[in-house]
Design a protein around this motif. Structure first.
Motif, PDB file in Angstrom:
ATOM      1  N   LYS A  39      19.644  -4.646  -3.138  1.00 58.19           N
ATOM      2  CA  LYS A  39      19.802  -4.885  -1.681  1.00 58.19           C
ATOM      3  C   LYS A  39      20.088  -3.798  -0.878  1.00 58.19           C
ATOM      4  O   LYS A  39      20.981  -3.210  -0.933  1.00 58.19           O
ATOM      5  N   GLY A  40      18.990  -3.638  -0.286  1.00 59.11           N
ATOM      6  CA  GLY A  40      19.341  -2.249   1.096  1.00 59.11           C
ATOM      7  C   GLY A  40      18.686  -0.966   0.503  1.00 59.11           C
ATOM      8  O   GLY A  40      19.411  -0.077   1.198  1.00 59.11           O
ATOM      9  N   ALA A  41      18.558  -0.780  -0.649  1.00 55.92           N
ATOM     10  CA  ALA A  41      18.263   0.553  -1.343  1.00 55.92           C
ATOM     11  C   ALA A  41      16.991   1.092  -0.745  1.00 55.92           C
ATOM     12  O   ALA A  41      16.134   0.231  -0.664  1.00 55.92           O
ATOM     13  N   ASN A  95      11.273   1.590   0.016  1.00 52.68           N
ATOM     14  CA  ASN A  95      11.228   0.692   0.943  1.00 52.68           C
ATOM     15  C   ASN A  95      11.721   1.077   2.362  1.00 52.68           C
ATOM     16  O   ASN A  95      12.908   1.331   2.576  1.00 52.68           O
ATOM     17  N   LEU A  96      10.629   1.403   3.248  1.00 56.30           N
ATOM     18  CA  LEU A  96      10.769   2.045   4.540  1.00 56.30           C
ATOM     19  C   LEU A  96      11.537   1.187   5.539  1.00 56.30           C
ATOM     20  O   LEU A  96      12.398   1.436   6.062  1.00 56.30           O
ATOM     21  N   THR A  97      10.790  -0.109   5.493  1.00 54.82           N
ATOM     22  CA  THR A  97      11.544  -1.080   6.285  1.00 54.82           C
ATOM     23  C   THR A  97      11.338  -2.490   5.545  1.00 54.82           C
ATOM     24  O   THR A  97      10.701  -2.449   4.569  1.00 54.82           O
ATOM     25  N   ARG A  98      11.499  -3.553   6.287  1.00 49.64           N
ATOM     26  CA  ARG A  98      11.281  -5.057   5.559  1.00 49.64           C
ATOM     27  C   ARG A  98       9.976  -5.253   5.569  1.00 49.64           C
ATOM     28  O   ARG A  98       9.557  -5.863   4.632  1.00 49.64           O
ATOM     29  N   GLN A  99       9.265  -4.587   6.472  1.00 48.93           N
ATOM     30  CA  GLN A  99       7.839  -4.882   6.433  1.00 48.93           C
ATOM     31  C   GLN A  99       6.877  -3.895   5.730  1.00 48.93           C
ATOM     32  O   GLN A  99       5.618  -4.226   5.104  1.00 48.93           O
ATOM     33  N   GLY A 101      -0.628   7.473  -9.120  1.00 47.27           N
ATOM     34  CA  GLY A 101      -1.086   6.131  -8.160  1.00 47.27           C
ATOM     35  C   GLY A 101      -0.178   6.200  -6.838  1.00 47.27           C
ATOM     36  O   GLY A 101       1.023   6.628  -6.988  1.00 47.27           O
ATOM     37  N   VAL A 102      -0.721   5.865  -5.769  1.00 51.29           N
ATOM     38  CA  VAL A 102       0.177   5.786  -4.651  1.00 51.29           C
ATOM     39  C   VAL A 102      -0.344   4.266  -3.856  1.00 51.29           C
ATOM     40  O   VAL A 102      -1.657   3.966  -3.919  1.00 51.29           O
ATOM     41  N   GLY A 103       0.321   3.643  -3.215  1.00 51.25           N
ATOM     42  CA  GLY A 103       0.133   2.280  -2.804  1.00 51.25           C
ATOM     43  C   GLY A 103       1.023   1.951  -1.483  1.00 51.25           C
ATOM     44  O   GLY A 103       2.067   2.566  -1.382  1.00 51.25           O
ATOM     45  N   TYR A 104       0.631   1.115  -0.516  1.00 47.86           N
ATOM     46  CA  TYR A 104       1.192   0.798   0.619  1.00 47.86           C
ATOM     47  C   TYR A 104       1.042  -0.784   0.836  1.00 47.86           C
ATOM     48  O   TYR A 104       0.122  -1.348   0.446  1.00 47.86           O
ATOM     49  N   LYS A 105       2.140  -1.375   1.332  1.00 37.87           N
ATOM     50  CA  LYS A 105       2.101  -2.799   1.440  1.00 37.87           C
ATOM     51  C   LYS A 105       2.930  -3.209   2.722  1.00 37.87           C
ATOM     52  O   LYS A 105       3.908  -2.376   2.939  1.00 37.87           O
ATOM     53  N   PHE A 106       2.105  -4.080   3.461  1.00 33.64           N
ATOM     54  CA  PHE A 106       2.583  -4.516   4.582  1.00 33.64           C
ATOM     55  C   PHE A 106       2.998  -6.153   4.733  1.00 33.64           C
ATOM     56  O   PHE A 106       1.943  -6.779   4.505  1.00 33.64           O
ATOM     57  N   LYS A 107       3.848  -6.422   5.016  1.00 32.32           N
ATOM     58  CA  LYS A 107       4.278  -7.822   4.996  1.00 32.32           C
ATOM     59  C   LYS A 107       4.739  -8.248   6.342  1.00 32.32           C
ATOM     60  O   LYS A 107       5.242  -7.563   7.302  1.00 32.32           O
ATOM     61  N   PHE A 108       4.001  -9.409   6.885  1.00 33.65           N
ATOM     62  CA  PHE A 108       4.407 -10.090   8.017  1.00 33.65           C
ATOM     63  C   PHE A 108       4.366 -11.493   8.124  1.00 33.65           C
ATOM     64  O   PHE A 108       3.863 -12.164   6.937  1.00 33.65           O
TER      65      PHE A 108
END
Length: 258
Positions: free
Chosen positions: A189-191, A219-223, A251-258
């Motif tokens: 958590k928080g890493a 993990n750039l931010t929570r989102q 490979g490279v990926g990007y994920k956005f959560k909201f």
């Protein structure tokens, strides 16, 4: 970071044991995903990806999909979805002998064509107190390739002439597979980093291919999350008309959560 060092060492040992001397190609995978949480249990996601082959020189695939997941509890999650895939199918050659005993070749150039995919699966996971997380995902997928009109040529090896096979159309094909993925990650958590290693088997009455992956989430931010990885895809018992060599992917990926 003793656990992180151990996980990294295990990943390096795994990569050193892979059959890297086999005929293979290199490629790039780029992925993006947007996830919307509807409730504590339900979420939906829109994803897109692209892939190259031929040592990064040839576009191999585009894809876009929509999926949903349901979290029963912290140990078990179900998901299902649909993906539309646009493939650059590889060229194909076939040697044969005519009724007159002449040596000939049938040659089908590469072409772009559609595949439809539906899938459903279950993922079980357990997180240990030291931050290690072990998960097993079992996913069934069904692929359908519609019948396609495309070019194919007949070549006479004796006089080196070539004629168009005007009656040729590539038949449609349906296929079911079971994908089994075992993954180990260090999820603290928080890493900033969440490193992981995984192995995935594709099974359709026989093991058709195995994917080995080592990478990390950033993990750039929570989102916002980035993912970088290396993947080796070892081909096993694959149909001749679905030939692919062993592949080394970056490979490279990007994920956005909201």
């Amino acid at each position: 970071m003793r656990i992180f060092r151990r996980l990294t060492a295990a990943a390096l040992m795994l990569s050193m044991t892979l059959p890297l001397l086999a005929q293979s190609e290199g490629g790039l995978i780029v992925e993006t995903e947007v996830e919307k949480k509807l409730s504590k249990k339900w979420s939906i996601a829109l994803e897109a990806d692209m892939r190259t082959r031929n040592n990064f020189k040839t576009m191999d695939r585009w894809g876009i999909g929509l999926g949903a997941s349901y979290k029963f509890n912290k140990y078990l999650k179900a998901d299902a979805g649909y993906k539309l895939l646009d493939y650059n199918f590889r060229e194909e050659t076939e040697n044969y002998t005519s009724s007159k005993g002449n040596a000939k070749i049938k040659w089908r150039p590469s072409y772009w064509g559609i595949k439809h995919r539906v899938y459903a699966g279950l993922t079980g996971s357990y997180k240990f107190s030291n931050g290690l997380k072990l998960s097993l995902r079992e996913r069934w997928q069904y692929n359908y390739r519609p019948e396609t009109s495309t070019e194919r040529y007949k070549l006479k090896t004796a006089d080196k002439t070539m004629t168009l096979d005007s009656d040729y159309a590539r038949d449609g094909k349906a296929k079911s597979q079971l994908r089994s993925r075992l993954q180990l990650e260090y999820d603290r958590k928080g890493a900033l980093l969440t490193p992981y290693v995984s192995a995935e088997l594709y099974n359709s009455w026989a093991i058709e291919k195995v994917r080995y992956t080592v990478g990390t989430d950033i993990n750039l931010t929570r989102q916002h999350t980035l993912n970088v990885f290396y993947r080796f895809q070892n081909m096993k018992n694959v149909d001749e008309d679905e030939y692919d060599p062993d592949m080394h992917y970056l490979g490279v990926g990007y994920k956005f959560k909201f």
